[in-house]
Scaffold this motif. Sequence first.
Motif: not given
Length: 114
Positions: A13-15, A64-67, A84-85, A112-114
């Motif tokens: 997450p956040g990557g 706002g996160r993806f382009t 990423l969430k 997306v996982s920790s």
Amino acid sequence: VQLQASGGGLVQPGGSLRLSCAAAGFNFRLNTMGWYRQAPGKQREFVANITSDHSTMYANSVKGRFTISRDNVYRVVYLQMNSLKPEDTALYYCKTLYRYRDFWGRGTLVTVSS
């Protein structure tokens, strides 16, 4: 028409990840290209698209996160995904409309996982 998506993988997450979709078999520069995704147990949903004149549109969930971008020389459409969430986990597909028919590439899995 051939569409080949790549670039998926496992990210925390956040990557960030960048997806690519290589296209062949049609006049790429004239076509709107889109990214869609399908999470486990859910319907496929729109993520983003880019027109021939590089106008873009995004789903509210990724704005706002993806382009999305495109390279008409190399016939590739990209999806840069930042912040990423876990809820972004899905199979990601690229798509185009050609001669009144939708063409889909094979998906690339983003987890997306920790």
